[in-house]
Design a protein around this motif. Structure first.
Motif, PDB file in Angstrom:
ATOM      1  N   GLN A 113     -38.848  21.767  41.488  1.00  0.00           N
ATOM      2  CA  GLN A 113     -37.936  20.842  40.806  1.00  0.00           C
ATOM      3  C   GLN A 113     -37.940  19.498  41.516  1.00  0.00           C
ATOM      4  O   GLN A 113     -37.659  19.421  42.704  1.00  0.00           O
ATOM      5  N   GLY A 114     -38.227  18.470  40.674  1.00  0.00           N
ATOM      6  CA  GLY A 114     -38.267  17.133  41.246  1.00  0.00           C
ATOM      7  C   GLY A 114     -37.022  16.333  40.904  1.00  0.00           C
ATOM      8  O   GLY A 114     -36.006  16.877  40.451  1.00  0.00           O
ATOM      9  N   SER A 115     -37.098  15.059  41.059  1.00  0.00           N
ATOM     10  CA  SER A 115     -35.942  14.191  40.764  1.00  0.00           C
ATOM     11  C   SER A 115     -35.809  13.981  39.232  1.00  0.00           C
ATOM     12  O   SER A 115     -36.787  14.023  38.490  1.00  0.00           O
ATOM     13  N   LEU A 116     -34.546  13.773  38.703  1.00  0.00           N
ATOM     14  CA  LEU A 116     -34.277  13.594  37.262  1.00  0.00           C
ATOM     15  C   LEU A 116     -34.592  12.166  36.833  1.00  0.00           C
ATOM     16  O   LEU A 116     -34.437  11.221  37.599  1.00  0.00           O
ATOM     17  N   SER A 117     -35.006  12.074  35.591  1.00  0.00           N
ATOM     18  CA  SER A 117     -35.258  10.729  35.039  1.00  0.00           C
ATOM     19  C   SER A 117     -33.930  10.111  34.587  1.00  0.00           C
ATOM     20  O   SER A 117     -32.876  10.760  34.648  1.00  0.00           O
ATOM     21  N   GLU A 118     -33.992   8.872  34.099  1.00  0.00           N
ATOM     22  CA  GLU A 118     -32.780   8.175  33.657  1.00  0.00           C
ATOM     23  C   GLU A 118     -32.185   8.853  32.428  1.00  0.00           C
ATOM     24  O   GLU A 118     -30.955   8.997  32.313  1.00  0.00           O
ATOM     25  N   GLU A 119     -33.013   9.277  31.503  1.00  0.00           N
ATOM     26  CA  GLU A 119     -32.513   9.943  30.303  1.00  0.00           C
ATOM     27  C   GLU A 119     -31.852  11.267  30.660  1.00  0.00           C
ATOM     28  O   GLU A 119     -30.799  11.622  30.114  1.00  0.00           O
ATOM     29  N   GLU A 120     -32.473  11.994  31.579  1.00  0.00           N
ATOM     30  CA  GLU A 120     -31.887  13.266  31.978  1.00  0.00           C
ATOM     31  C   GLU A 120     -30.578  13.079  32.713  1.00  0.00           C
ATOM     32  O   GLU A 120     -29.634  13.862  32.530  1.00  0.00           O
ATOM     33  N   VAL A 121     -30.491  12.038  33.483  1.00  0.00           N
ATOM     34  CA  VAL A 121     -29.227  11.765  34.187  1.00  0.00           C
ATOM     35  C   VAL A 121     -28.138  11.415  33.180  1.00  0.00           C
ATOM     36  O   VAL A 121     -26.989  11.872  33.285  1.00  0.00           O
ATOM     37  N   ALA A 122     -28.461  10.581  32.143  1.00  0.00           N
ATOM     38  CA  ALA A 122     -27.469  10.203  31.136  1.00  0.00           C
ATOM     39  C   ALA A 122     -27.024  11.398  30.318  1.00  0.00           C
ATOM     40  O   ALA A 122     -25.828  11.567  30.028  1.00  0.00           O
ATOM     41  N   LEU A 123     -27.957  12.263  29.985  1.00  0.00           N
ATOM     42  CA  LEU A 123     -27.609  13.464  29.241  1.00  0.00           C
ATOM     43  C   LEU A 123     -26.708  14.378  30.067  1.00  0.00           C
ATOM     44  O   LEU A 123     -25.734  14.950  29.566  1.00  0.00           O
ATOM     45  N   ARG A 124     -26.994  14.478  31.321  1.00  0.00           N
ATOM     46  CA  ARG A 124     -26.159  15.334  32.182  1.00  0.00           C
ATOM     47  C   ARG A 124     -24.740  14.791  32.281  1.00  0.00           C
ATOM     48  O   ARG A 124     -23.758  15.546  32.201  1.00  0.00           O
ATOM     49  N   ASP A 125     -24.608  13.465  32.387  1.00  0.00           N
ATOM     50  CA  ASP A 125     -23.267  12.892  32.485  1.00  0.00           C
ATOM     51  C   ASP A 125     -22.493  13.068  31.179  1.00  0.00           C
ATOM     52  O   ASP A 125     -21.284  13.341  31.194  1.00  0.00           O
TER      53      ASP A 125
END
Length: 387
Positions: A357-369
């Motif tokens: 598992q690597g670091s999250l992208s910007e879209e993945e971070v926004a979806l998580r929030d």
């Protein structure tokens, strides 16, 4: 190119014996061979061996000395004088010449004494020869060892141990030119061994002599280095020559002379009245005679020596048997065939790489929030109410 074999030479002890039998000094031998006196001394002690023309000349000289030694006078036969009275017998011979009697006395010589050979004496047995050597040397050796160590018990032990070794190696000691010197050297080595300091019985000093003068002399002797003490005792105490002292201490003659001079100087600094060697010899003799120094009986020494030899022989046999047993056991349990070692791991191709598992992208971070916020502040759920 072939090399001629070297001229054979007798052993070092035999070289010295031949020189002394021929009444030659080391300087005279050195002059005949064409070398220095130190070289001849090295040849006689076995430190060096002559080579080349010097070897041939030296071998020729020793051969001539051996031939001169073999040409000896026949042994004189001891005769028992037989007292025989000289008897003179007068015999009267009568010659008739012209009827005249002529009297002529004839003297008969007395009989010659007949030599009577004494019966040969029976040779001594090894035990008798050992007992004679022990009775001759042991008392003096105990006193000398006491001057070396300052301990009566250690002095007796050193002398007894030296004679035990001599009894074990009696065939060698019996034919030695100086058996007393052989035993003395072994006794001195045991007495001056540095390992005695680790023995519990010798950690504390023995009571000193009662006389103040003897106590001061013994203290001054024990302060000397062991090599100086031994050289001083052999030269001024026993009375050996400088060459014999150097040979017994395994040192060169200049080194033995320097040790002797330094030892005398050290004694004179502490005891000025011992500047005369004769006075030093007398004082050392008196000091060695003050204590009650007695050695064991010869049969006891021989018995203990034989027991010690038997013990060490059995110990050596037991150790050898243990080694043989360990070797046999190793051969029995060791593998009888070759087992190749486990090979190293090989690299296998075509295996996908491990997913990490690597670091999250910007879209993945926004979806998580957004998911997190929607779960806490979302619209209320409709729930049926009961009437």
């Amino acid at each position: 190119m072939t090399q001629s074999p070297a001229t054979p030479l007798p052993p070092p002890k035999e070289r010295r014996r031949l020189r002394e039998a021929g009444s030659l000094t080391q300087a005279q031998v050195a002059e005949r061979v064409g070398v220095s006196r130190e070289t001849v001394r090295s040849w006689e002690t076995g430190r060096t061996t002559p080579r080349g023309r010097k070897r041939e000349a030296y071998a020729k000289l020793l051969t001539s000395l051996g031939e001169e030694e073999t040409v000896t006078e026949p042994p004189a036969v001891e005769t028992a004088e037989v007292e025989v009275a000289e008897v003179k017998v007068e015999v009267v011979e009568v010659d008739v010449v012209d009827d005249t009697a002529v009297l002529e006395p004839v003297l008969v010589p007395a009989p010659v004494p007949v030599p009577i050979e004494e019966p040969p004496r029976a040779p001594l047995t090894p035990a008798q020869a050992f007992d004679a050597l022990y009775a001759f040397c042991a008392p003096a050796l105990v006193r000398q060892a006491y001057l070396l160590t300052g301990r009566r018990e250690l002095a007796r032990e050193s002398v007894e141990r030296a004679f035990q070794v001599a009894w074990q190696r009696w065939p060698e000691v019996a034919v030695d030119r100086d058996p007393a010197g052989w035993v003395r050297s072994v006794a001195y080595e045991h007495a001056l061994s540095p390992w005695h300091r680790f023995r519990p019985r010798y950690r504390h000093p023995e009571p000193p002599p009662p006389d103040a003068a003897d106590r001061a002399l013994l203290t001054a002797l024990l302060k000397l280095p062991p090599s100086y003490r031994r050289t001083l005792l052999l030269y001024d105490g026993v009375g050996l020559g400088l060459a014999e002292t150097a040979a017994e201490t395994e040192a060169s003659t200049p080194a033995a002379a320097n040790r002797l001079l330094h030892a005398r100087e050290a004694l004179v600094v502490q005891l000025p009245d011992l500047s005369d060697p004769a006075e030093l010899h007398r004082r050392m003799t008196e000091l060695a005679s003050t204590g009650r120094l007695h050695a064991a009986k010869p049969p006891t020494v021989r018995f203990v020596g034989e027991r010690r030899a038997v013990f060490w022989t059995r110990a050596a046999i037991a150790f050898t048997v243990a080694i043989i047993g360990a070797t046999t056991f190793t051969l029995r349990v060791a593998p009888t065939r070759y087992e190749p070692p486990v090979p190293l791991g090989e690299r296998v191709e075509g295996v996908p790489a491990r997913v990490v598992q690597g670091s999250l992208s910007e879209e993945e971070v926004a979806l998580r929030d957004r998911l997190r916020n929607g779960m806490t502040s979302g619209p209320e759920r409709l729930a049926p109410l009961s009437r």
